[in-house]
Design an enzyme around this catalytic site. Structure first.
Site, PDB file in Angstrom:
ATOM      1  N   CYS A  83       0.893  -1.171   0.000  1.00 63.19           N
ATOM      2  CA  CYS A  83       0.000   0.000   0.000  1.00 63.19           C
ATOM      3  C   CYS A  83       0.922   1.209   0.000  1.00 63.19           C
ATOM      4  CB  CYS A  83      -0.904   0.000   1.219  1.00 63.19           C
ATOM      5  SG  CYS A  83      -1.787  -1.561   1.442  1.00 63.19           S
ATOM      6  N   ALA A  84       1.455   1.543  -1.157  1.00 60.24           N
ATOM      7  CA  ALA A  84       2.681   2.336  -1.207  1.00 60.24           C
ATOM      8  C   ALA A  84       2.477   3.853  -1.219  1.00 60.24           C
ATOM      9  CB  ALA A  84       3.495   1.927  -2.434  1.00 60.24           C
ATOM     10  N   ALA A  85       1.411   4.341  -1.862  1.00 59.13           N
ATOM     11  CA  ALA A  85       1.271   5.781  -2.033  1.00 59.13           C
ATOM     12  C   ALA A  85       1.052   6.471  -0.680  1.00 59.13           C
ATOM     13  CB  ALA A  85       0.101   6.086  -2.954  1.00 59.13           C
ATOM     14  N   GLY A 143       4.298   7.311  -0.888  1.00 53.40           N
ATOM     15  CA  GLY A 143       5.653   6.897  -1.216  1.00 53.40           C
ATOM     16  C   GLY A 143       6.755   7.253  -0.228  1.00 53.40           C
ATOM     17  N   SER A 144       6.413   7.763   0.956  1.00 58.10           N
ATOM     18  CA  SER A 144       7.469   8.048   1.942  1.00 58.10           C
ATOM     19  C   SER A 144       8.232   6.782   2.293  1.00 58.10           C
ATOM     20  CB  SER A 144       6.865   8.604   3.238  1.00 58.10           C
ATOM     21  OG  SER A 144       6.239   9.822   2.989  1.00 58.10           O
ATOM     22  N   LYS A 145       7.466   5.719   2.556  1.00 57.64           N
ATOM     23  CA  LYS A 145       8.120   4.467   2.946  1.00 57.64           C
ATOM     24  C   LYS A 145       8.770   3.802   1.741  1.00 57.64           C
ATOM     25  CE  LYS A 145       4.830   4.020   6.716  1.00 57.64           C
ATOM     26  NZ  LYS A 145       3.750   4.958   6.256  1.00 57.64           N
ATOM     27  N   ASP A 156      -0.500   0.534  -5.485  1.00 58.57           N
ATOM     28  CA  ASP A 156      -1.614   1.280  -4.890  1.00 58.57           C
ATOM     29  C   ASP A 156      -2.834   1.106  -5.784  1.00 58.57           C
ATOM     30  OD1 ASP A 156      -1.605   3.327  -2.404  1.00 58.57           O
ATOM     31  OD2 ASP A 156      -3.200   3.848  -3.819  1.00 58.57           O
ATOM     32  N   CYS A 197      -1.302   3.173  11.539  1.00 57.54           N
ATOM     33  CA  CYS A 197      -1.189   4.329  12.427  1.00 57.54           C
ATOM     34  C   CYS A 197      -2.474   4.453  13.238  1.00 57.54           C
ATOM     35  CB  CYS A 197      -0.858   5.599  11.655  1.00 57.54           C
ATOM     36  SG  CYS A 197      -1.925   5.923  10.256  1.00 57.54           S
TER      37      CYS A 197
END
Lengths: 176, 312
Positions: free
Chosen positions: B106-108, B110-112, B130, B239
């Site tokens: 679940c990438a967007a 994209g920080s991680k 995503d 989170c």
């Protein structure tokens, strides 16, 4: 594999997917597609970036002449949204590197590099064109400025008629 | 209703927890080591007169007490990336190595993903998925600004993720690509832990939403375990504080897939996962997960678990 030679026949580019660039012209199947050899030669001839700077990267076309650099290799073609870094536009009169390619690989360049003062570089990043003396080739240049004590590649400028035209894409412009 | 009150029985020093949730957080940036070093990024921040403070547990993170990232030289060069401190945890726990095959499910935005690319030294394959085209555009933009060249972006529902596009260069049509060495499952969640960044985060909170989204979370975590090789690592993170989205999801994966929860070190204070919630009992090993509360390290809230894929 889409890059296999097919005797005498050529195909059109399918812009919806990523196709690996053929290694050399002998292996070209899709008309107008640049080869890996041509891409490496272009970076070396225009900017003095040695081919070794791209060791380990494969090159892919998606869309018309949009070339991507990818750090790994997979079977071609690939129908996904992104494969590495969009780094070069071909299929036009003059090839043009992207801002991202220049920031990532431009450290290794020693030709067609114009160094700007911090103020000039700020105007460049804001998207402004500026008068400039330059006695090298006209066309696309790598723009650098000193950051933290060393020259850093910032982006791509187009030099013509005594003027450096900012090629920073709208979404990347900033008032610094 | 007061959402946070439902966690009173779970949290030590609930008053301190509440007080921390009401304090805003400073902007934090992570240094992008694909383009520069921590030392040069620090010099560039100084040169631009941007106040910055180290966060202590991570060399590459700086709090910017007076600034937002976005309008300074280190940002324009892609040397720094705005990322909340605690959101840097899961990529560090996943700990990918250069040359591996890694999935960011679940990438967007994209920080991680960019953090994973840096940890991999931009070598190997990092598939970033995503299901929303608008967010994919942000993901691509962030990956490119970071100068990452090992990221492959796919638009699909992570629950049905396909390995087919990532076959080896000499493989036949139709076969699957090799399974991943590691996967990061940082799922969409009810975001309770982001209240300090976004005071409106809980305005639309509904138990129905928590229960609905936990179904998606279970599906994504299961697919990640299925597409990771035996002995490979999967990190699950959210989170949120809701056990429905945390321990219950892990409990489901332990029951349905070949995997186990493993211990891991974290240089932040945390509480163990909870084994019981509102009458439901979870597998004892969910205690190996970590709950990061806002009052423990003065960060946002977070949940993180590390799994190893086992033989069937």
């Amino acid at each position: 594999m889409s890059d296999d030679p097919e005797s005498g026949s050529t195909r059109d580019n399918d812009g919806t997917r990523f196709d690996r660039l053929p290694a050399t012209a002998d292996e070209r199947v899709v008309e107008g597609r640049p080869t890996r050899e041509e891409v490496l030669d272009w970076w070396a001839e225009r900017f003095g970036v040695p081919p070794e700077a791209f060791d380990g990267h494969t090159f892919w076309e998606r869309g018309s002449g949009k070339i991507w650099a990818f750090a790994d290799d997979v079977a071609s073609p690939v129908a996904i949204e992104g494969l590495g870094l969009a780094f070069l536009r071909t299929r036009r009169e003059h090839w043009k590197p992207t801002l991202e390619a220049v920031q990532r690989f431009g450290d290794a360049a020693d030709d067609c590099v114009v160094h700007l003062s911090r103020e000039e570089a700020a105007a460049f990043v804001a998207g402004d064109d500026q008068e400039l003396d330059w006695d090298g080739d006209w066309g696309y240049l790598i723009v650098t400025t000193d950051v933290a004590g060393e020259p850093e590649p910032v982006g791509v400028g187009l030099y013509v008629h005594g003027e450096l035209r900012s090629q920073v894409p709208k979404g990347r412009r900033r008032e610094l | 209703m007061d959402v946070l009150e439902r966690y009173e029985s779970l949290v030590d020093d609930f008053d301190a927890f509440r007080a921390a949730c009401e304090r805003p957080l400073p902007s934090v940036v992570r240094v992008n080591t694909l383009k520069t070093t921590v030392e040069r990024a620090r010099d560039a921040l100084e040169e631009s007169d941007i106040a910055h403070e180290p966060v202590g547990w991570h060399d590459g993170l700086f709090a910017l007490p007076e600034d937002q990232p976005g309008t300074n030289w280190p940002y324009v060069l892609g040397w720094i990336h705005g990322q909340e401190e605690v959101s840097a945890v899961p990529a560090e726990v996943l700990d990918p190595e250069p040359g591996e095959r890694v999935w960011d499910a679940c990438a967007a935005p994209g920080s991680k993903t960019t953090q994973l690319a840096a940890l991999m030294d931009d070598r190997g394959l990092l598939v970033a998925t995503d299901n929303n085209l608008g967010r994919i555009s942000a993901l691509r933009s962030n990956a490119e600004r970071a100068g990452a060249t090992n990221v492959a972006v796919t638009h699909e529902d992570a629950r049905n993720h396909s390995l087919k596009p990532f076959r080896g260069p000499d493989s036949d049509e139709g076969t699957e690509g090799a399974p991943y060495d590691r996967a990061l499952v940082d799922v969409p969640c009810s975001c309770e832990g982001t209240i300090r960044k976004n005071p409106d985060a809980l305005d639309d909170w509904e138990l129905d939403h928590v229960e609905g989204i936990s179904g998606v979370q279970k599906g994504v975590l299961r697919r990640a375990i299925q597409t990771t090789r035996e002995g490979g690592t999967v990190v699950y993170s959210t989170c949120t504080f809701a056990p429905e989205e945390n321990e219950a999801v892990l409990d489901h994966a332990l029951a349905e897939e070949s995997c186990e929860l493993v211990e891991f070190d974290l240089p932040l204070e945390s509480a163990p996962g909870v084994t019981e919630w509102q009458g439901e009992r979870f597998d004892d090993s969910v205690e190996r997960a970590k709950r990061i509360y806002p009052h423990h390290n003065d960060t946002g809230g977070f949940f993180c678990a590390k799994l190893e894929v086992t033989a069937e």
